[in-house]
Scaffold this active site. Structure first.
Site, PDB file in Angstrom:
ATOM      1  N   CYS A 256       6.398   5.561   2.546  1.00  0.00           N
ATOM      2  CA  CYS A 256       7.563   5.526   1.646  1.00  0.00           C
ATOM      3  C   CYS A 256       7.225   5.663   0.165  1.00  0.00           C
ATOM      4  CB  CYS A 256       8.338   4.231   1.860  1.00  0.00           C
ATOM      5  SG  CYS A 256       9.082   4.154   3.489  1.00  0.00           S
TER       6      CYS A 256
HETATM    7  C1  UDX Z   1       7.953  -0.097   1.636  1.00  0.00           C
HETATM    8  C2  UDX Z   1       9.099  -0.972   1.091  1.00  0.00           C
HETATM    9  O1  UDX Z   1       8.596  -2.285   0.831  1.00  0.00           O
HETATM   10  C3  UDX Z   1      10.254  -1.008   2.066  1.00  0.00           C
HETATM   11  O2  UDX Z   1      11.314  -1.764   1.508  1.00  0.00           O
HETATM   12  C4  UDX Z   1      10.723   0.417   2.325  1.00  0.00           C
HETATM   13  O3  UDX Z   1      11.760   0.421   3.266  1.00  0.00           O
HETATM   14  C5  UDX Z   1       9.557   1.261   2.831  1.00  0.00           C
HETATM   15  O4  UDX Z   1       8.467   1.206   1.899  1.00  0.00           O
HETATM   16  P1  UDX Z   1       6.017  -0.359   3.434  1.00  0.00           P
HETATM   17  O5  UDX Z   1       5.675   1.074   3.175  1.00  0.00           O
HETATM   18  O6  UDX Z   1       6.020  -0.867   4.823  1.00  0.00           O
HETATM   19  O7  UDX Z   1       7.449  -0.702   2.811  1.00  0.00           O
HETATM   20  O8  UDX Z   1       4.906  -1.202   2.640  1.00  0.00           O
HETATM   21  P2  UDX Z   1       4.864  -2.326   1.510  1.00  0.00           P
HETATM   22  O9  UDX Z   1       4.531  -3.624   2.137  1.00  0.00           O
HETATM   23  O10 UDX Z   1       6.016  -2.273   0.618  1.00  0.00           O
HETATM   24  O11 UDX Z   1       3.568  -1.820   0.709  1.00  0.00           O
HETATM   25  C6  UDX Z   1       3.477  -0.515   0.184  1.00  0.00           C
HETATM   26  C7  UDX Z   1       2.108  -0.263  -0.393  1.00  0.00           C
HETATM   27  O12 UDX Z   1       1.941  -1.010  -1.595  1.00  0.00           O
HETATM   28  C8  UDX Z   1       0.958  -0.669   0.510  1.00  0.00           C
HETATM   29  O13 UDX Z   1      -0.087   0.277   0.415  1.00  0.00           O
HETATM   30  C9  UDX Z   1       0.537  -2.013  -0.036  1.00  0.00           C
HETATM   31  O14 UDX Z   1      -0.812  -2.307   0.246  1.00  0.00           O
HETATM   32  C10 UDX Z   1       0.773  -1.807  -1.516  1.00  0.00           C
HETATM   33  N1  UDX Z   1       0.996  -3.063  -2.255  1.00  0.00           N
HETATM   34  C11 UDX Z   1       2.112  -3.813  -2.009  1.00  0.00           C
HETATM   35  C12 UDX Z   1       0.096  -3.471  -3.233  1.00  0.00           C
HETATM   36  O15 UDX Z   1      -0.933  -2.791  -3.468  1.00  0.00           O
HETATM   37  N2  UDX Z   1       0.344  -4.616  -3.917  1.00  0.00           N
HETATM   38  C13 UDX Z   1       1.434  -5.390  -3.700  1.00  0.00           C
HETATM   39  O16 UDX Z   1       1.575  -6.417  -4.384  1.00  0.00           O
HETATM   40  C14 UDX Z   1       2.350  -4.972  -2.706  1.00  0.00           C
END
Ligand code: UDX
Length: 422
Positions: A256
């Site tokens: 996403c």
């Molecule tokens: C995301 C959105 O959170 C969700 O609402 C939407 O519907 C789809 O995209 P997701 O892709 O499952 O969900 O992952 P998420 O947990 O949001 O993390 C996204 C990326 O950011 C990951 O690579 C994660 O490791 C990174 N991340 C997240 C960080 O590096 N630091 C953080 O504090 C949070």
């Protein structure tokens, strides 16, 4: 439910568990068969058990044609993928194809509500979905109902969302959707179609910006010789900031954030806007993984011939999804510097091997660490957070550990040359 990827299948199972009768269809027959056999084609916590239950109770039927999906349904959810084109813009092809086959299968005069759950650029429902249904002279209503599910906790998110956004074309559509979500206790925002489409992009763009900001701040902290921990805590105490989604690391990946921010930037630019901040977010994320390599090099010097363990190959913990995982550029850069890369992931090993076959994927953390000169922790699997100096010292040739997700406890790293982002 049309399209049984992580969003479609999880939503279908959640609706079925909430005592709706759900007919689920996907154009891939192998996917339908797997699901029919009670096996989700991807890992999602709790989904397999919940799927088996609703199949057993016959609340969810996996059907093999769009006509069967439509026959007894009054609401159609479109959950097909919206991939990127080469220029970053959203490819509306798969959505258009799904709506065309929906229109072809819609033979009766029954009025149905068509709900777009796919993430689509504002305006898409009106310009892509509506004309096809109108052209076929079908008695339809339209809605946009974006999902905010996070992989790894998608089922709980679908069963108990923290908000529901309903983009509607009129009051009757609002009544139908409110009735569908009647058992869900959370704020419901009712708006028009385009605004609902925009809210999804705005949410992802903001969260991606938070992560990029955290990464930049962590890099700055490092430059000033300050630990990010207290800075994170300090800024997080301000309720306007809050501490969530401010964990720095090797950058964001997944299906996403990268795709949606790129699509928003490309679509905005196409319409004459200049989304400079979001461009910077993408640019920051593109290079953030290099910090983990720089830290390795600070400890090990030239990486030529060095054996490096890459822990975590999925784009984050609790998923087998390798889409846009930062493990790809990390592995490729290490390989290009002459390192031997040995990878491990609790679930994503086979999928990662197909992407970067030069990485030797092994079956455990210990095997990956065996004889390694350095280790990079790339995904925040909970099991990795429990690793201590003992684990690294027992297996590695030189105990250099770079925590690319800040999940290891520095107090338990005595004897290890331990580095973290920030
Ligand atoms: C995301 C959105 O959170 C969700 O609402 C939407 O519907 C789809 O995209 P997701 O892709 O499952 O969900 O992952 P998420 O947990 O949001 O993390 C996204 C990326 O950011 C990951 O690579 C994660 O490791 C990174 N991340 C997240 C960080 O590096 N630091 C953080 O504090 C949070």
């Amino acid at each position: 439910m049309v399209g049984l990827g992580p969003v479609g299948l999880t939503t279908a199972v959640a609706f079925a568990a909430q005592r709706n009768q759900v007919f689920a269809f996907d154009i891939e027959s192998s996917r339908r068969k797997e699901i029919l056999g009670g096996k989700p084609p991807f890992h999602e916590k709790g989904l397999e058990a919940a799927l088996r239950k609703v199949l057993r109770e016959k609340r969810l039927s996996v059907v093999h044609t769009m006509s069967e999906a439509l026959r007894s349904s009054s609401i159609v959810f479109l959950c097909v993928g919206t991939p990127s084109k080469a220029d970053g813009r959203m490819d509306e092809g798969p959505l258009g194809e799904a709506v065309k086959s929906l229109a072809a299968a819609w033979q009766d005069a029954k009025r149905r509500l068509v709900v777009v759950k796919s993430t689509v650029i504002p305006g898409t429902t009106d310009t892509v979905v509506r004309p096809i249904l109108e052209g076929a002279k079908l008695p339809f209503r339209l809605a946009v109902n974006p999902e905010f599910l996070q992989e790894g906790r998608a089922l709980e998110g679908a069963m108990a969302p923290d908000r529901i956004v309903l983009g509607i074309d009129g009051p009757e559509t609002g009544r139908v959707l409110r009735a569908l979500y009647r058992s869900t206790k959370c704020p419901v925002l009712v708006t028009d179609l385009r605004t609902a489409e925009a809210i999804k992009y705005a949410t992802n763009a903001f969260l991606a910006t938070k992560v990029a900001f955290a990464n930049e701040l962590a890099n700055l902290c490092q430059a000033f010789g300050i630990s990010y921990d207290d800075v994170h805590h300090g800024i997080g105490l301000d309720p306007r900031v809050n501490p969530r989604f401010l964990v720095p690391g090797v950058g964001f990946g997944g299906s996403c954030f990268p795709k949606d921010v790129r699509a928003l930037v490309a679509a905005g630019r196409h319409r004459g806007a200049e989304p400079r901040l979001l461009e910077a977010v993408l640019a920051q994320n593109e290079v953030q993984y290099m910090r983990s390599i720089a830290l390795l090099e600070e400890e090990l010097g030239n990486l030529q011939g060095k054996r490096i363990a890459l822990l975590g190959l999925a784009f984050k913990g609790d998923t087998d999804d390798v889409r846009e995982t930062r493990a790809i550029p990390i592995a490729r850069t290490l390989l290009s510097k002459g390192a031997v890369v040995v990878g491990y992931d609790p679930l994503a090993g086979p999928a990662f091997s197909r992407l970067v076959p030069e990485v030797k994927v092994v079956g455990s953390v210990t095997e990956a660490l065996e004889g390694a000169n350095g280790a990079v922790l790339q995904a925040d699997w909970r099991a990795f957070a429990r690793l201590t100096a003992k684990d690294f010292l027992a297996a590695m040739a030189t105990p250099v550990v770079v925590d690319g997700r800040r999940i290891l406890n520095p107090k338990k790293m005595r004897g290890v040359r331990f580095r973290r982002i920030g």
